[in-house]
Write a protein that holds these residues in place. Sequence first.
Motif, short mmCIF file in Angstrom:
data_model
loop_
_atom_site.label_atom_id
_atom_site.label_comp_id
_atom_site.label_asym_id
_atom_site.label_seq_id
_atom_site.Cartn_x
_atom_site.Cartn_y
_atom_site.Cartn_z
N LYS A 76 -46.33 1.96 -28.15
CA LYS A 76 -46.24 3.40 -27.92
C LYS A 76 -45.13 3.73 -26.92
O LYS A 76 -44.41 4.72 -27.06
CB LYS A 76 -47.59 3.90 -27.40
CG LYS A 76 -47.70 5.40 -27.25
CD LYS A 76 -49.10 5.78 -26.79
CE LYS A 76 -50.14 5.46 -27.84
NZ LYS A 76 -51.49 5.98 -27.48
N LEU A 77 -44.99 2.88 -25.91
CA LEU A 77 -43.98 3.11 -24.87
C LEU A 77 -42.55 3.03 -25.42
O LEU A 77 -41.64 3.60 -24.83
CB LEU A 77 -44.16 2.11 -23.73
CG LEU A 77 -45.38 2.35 -22.83
CD1 LEU A 77 -45.62 1.15 -21.92
CD2 LEU A 77 -45.19 3.61 -22.00
N GLU A 78 -42.37 2.33 -26.53
CA GLU A 78 -41.03 2.22 -27.11
C GLU A 78 -40.48 3.58 -27.53
O GLU A 78 -39.26 3.77 -27.60
CB GLU A 78 -41.07 1.28 -28.32
CG GLU A 78 -41.32 -0.17 -27.97
CD GLU A 78 -41.40 -1.05 -29.21
OE1 GLU A 78 -41.36 -0.51 -30.34
OE2 GLU A 78 -41.50 -2.29 -29.06
N PRO A 117 -27.71 -7.44 -20.21
CA PRO A 117 -28.82 -7.56 -19.25
C PRO A 117 -30.14 -6.97 -19.75
O PRO A 117 -31.20 -7.29 -19.23
CB PRO A 117 -28.32 -6.80 -18.04
CG PRO A 117 -27.35 -5.81 -18.60
CD PRO A 117 -26.70 -6.49 -19.75
N SER A 118 -30.08 -6.11 -20.78
CA SER A 118 -31.29 -5.46 -21.25
C SER A 118 -31.27 -5.26 -22.76
O SER A 118 -30.23 -4.93 -23.35
CB SER A 118 -31.46 -4.09 -20.59
OG SER A 118 -32.56 -3.38 -21.13
N LEU A 119 -32.42 -5.46 -23.40
CA LEU A 119 -32.56 -5.22 -24.83
C LEU A 119 -33.16 -3.85 -25.13
O LEU A 119 -33.33 -3.49 -26.29
CB LEU A 119 -33.46 -6.30 -25.46
CG LEU A 119 -32.91 -7.73 -25.46
CD1 LEU A 119 -33.95 -8.68 -26.04
CD2 LEU A 119 -31.62 -7.81 -26.27
N TYR A 120 -33.47 -3.10 -24.08
CA TYR A 120 -34.05 -1.77 -24.32
C TYR A 120 -33.01 -0.90 -24.99
O TYR A 120 -31.86 -0.83 -24.54
CB TYR A 120 -34.52 -1.14 -23.01
CG TYR A 120 -35.54 -0.05 -23.24
CD1 TYR A 120 -36.83 -0.36 -23.65
CD2 TYR A 120 -35.21 1.30 -23.09
CE1 TYR A 120 -37.78 0.62 -23.88
CE2 TYR A 120 -36.14 2.29 -23.33
CZ TYR A 120 -37.42 1.94 -23.73
OH TYR A 120 -38.34 2.92 -23.98
N PRO A 121 -33.37 -0.21 -26.09
CA PRO A 121 -32.37 0.45 -26.94
C PRO A 121 -31.78 1.75 -26.41
O PRO A 121 -30.81 2.26 -26.98
CB PRO A 121 -33.15 0.71 -28.24
CG PRO A 121 -34.56 0.85 -27.78
CD PRO A 121 -34.72 -0.13 -26.66
N LYS A 122 -32.34 2.32 -25.33
CA LYS A 122 -31.82 3.60 -24.84
C LYS A 122 -32.05 3.70 -23.34
O LYS A 122 -32.72 2.85 -22.74
CB LYS A 122 -32.53 4.76 -25.54
CG LYS A 122 -34.06 4.75 -25.37
CD LYS A 122 -34.71 5.86 -26.16
CE LYS A 122 -36.24 5.82 -26.02
NZ LYS A 122 -36.91 6.88 -26.78
N ASN A 123 -31.47 4.71 -22.73
CA ASN A 123 -31.68 4.95 -21.31
C ASN A 123 -32.80 5.97 -21.11
O ASN A 123 -32.76 7.06 -21.69
CB ASN A 123 -30.40 5.48 -20.65
CG ASN A 123 -29.39 4.39 -20.39
OD1 ASN A 123 -29.70 3.21 -20.51
ND2 ASN A 123 -28.17 4.77 -20.06
N ILE A 124 -33.79 5.60 -20.32
CA ILE A 124 -34.85 6.53 -19.97
C ILE A 124 -35.15 6.39 -18.48
O ILE A 124 -34.91 5.33 -17.89
CB ILE A 124 -36.14 6.27 -20.77
CG1 ILE A 124 -36.76 4.92 -20.41
CG2 ILE A 124 -35.89 6.39 -22.28
CD1 ILE A 124 -38.18 4.73 -20.93
N PRO A 125 -35.67 7.44 -17.85
CA PRO A 125 -36.09 7.31 -16.46
C PRO A 125 -37.48 6.69 -16.38
O PRO A 125 -38.37 7.05 -17.15
CB PRO A 125 -36.09 8.76 -15.96
CG PRO A 125 -36.33 9.58 -17.18
CD PRO A 125 -35.72 8.83 -18.33
N VAL A 126 -37.64 5.75 -15.49
CA VAL A 126 -38.94 5.15 -15.21
C VAL A 126 -39.25 5.42 -13.74
O VAL A 126 -38.55 4.94 -12.85
CB VAL A 126 -38.95 3.64 -15.50
CG1 VAL A 126 -40.26 3.01 -15.01
CG2 VAL A 126 -38.78 3.38 -16.99
N GLY A 127 -40.26 6.22 -13.51
CA GLY A 127 -40.62 6.58 -12.15
C GLY A 127 -41.77 5.74 -11.62
O GLY A 127 -42.60 5.23 -12.39
N PHE A 128 -41.81 5.62 -10.31
CA PHE A 128 -42.91 4.91 -9.65
C PHE A 128 -43.58 5.86 -8.67
O PHE A 128 -42.90 6.55 -7.89
CB PHE A 128 -42.40 3.69 -8.88
CG PHE A 128 -41.88 2.59 -9.76
CD1 PHE A 128 -42.73 1.63 -10.28
CD2 PHE A 128 -40.53 2.52 -10.07
CE1 PHE A 128 -42.24 0.61 -11.08
CE2 PHE A 128 -40.03 1.51 -10.87
CZ PHE A 128 -40.88 0.55 -11.39
#
Length: 222
Positions: A76-78, A117-128
Amino acid sequence: MKVIAINGSPRKTWNTATLLEKALEGAASEGAETEMIHLYDLDFKGCISCFACKLKDGKSYGKCAMRDDLTPVLEKLEDADAVILGSPIYLGTSTGEMRSFMERYIFPYLVYSDETPSLYPKNIPVGFIYTMGAKEEFFDFFGLRKTIELNENLAKRIFGDSETLYSTDTYQFDDYSKYVADRFDPEEKAKRRKEVFPQDCEKAFEMGARFLKKQKSLETQE
């Protein structure tokens, strides 16, 4: 657009969950579809070091090969346009559930290569979002600045963008007189809960709204 919040606290209605809900409200105010996922509702483990996600031409390359309650969450996170991870600080770092989740979420996209360095297909913000009973003056004692910096750097490397919100000296109990906690002043805690925590909630709301505005801007540019 969709924003997903991951609650790494065992509590569903206390400090961490409240801030995550406010962040989702902020995202919803900009038109996002939102969802909260509570890690303590799931039966899962952390990374088992099988390295299936790194196997050349493997069927699980870039994906976690484990199958448990976390599997559909990772899928789902993808599709998420922004992700917000929330956790109380236990013994100087995130909860065990959050750490296990991060191993499964981040590691499959991490490549042992300087070129990719990353296989993630797009740029998204990840907040903490972190909550803690300690005051900010104890950050260095517990090494929290390093924890915050490390997690942000990991998220930036894999997902492209990251920022952090932390709420300190939080209200821990409904009634301090019932617990062995004489280190804390209940009146001061209650005063901070009334005066400062609402400000943290507003910051969380702004984080969620800001993430959506940023993603909308990127989508327009594309």
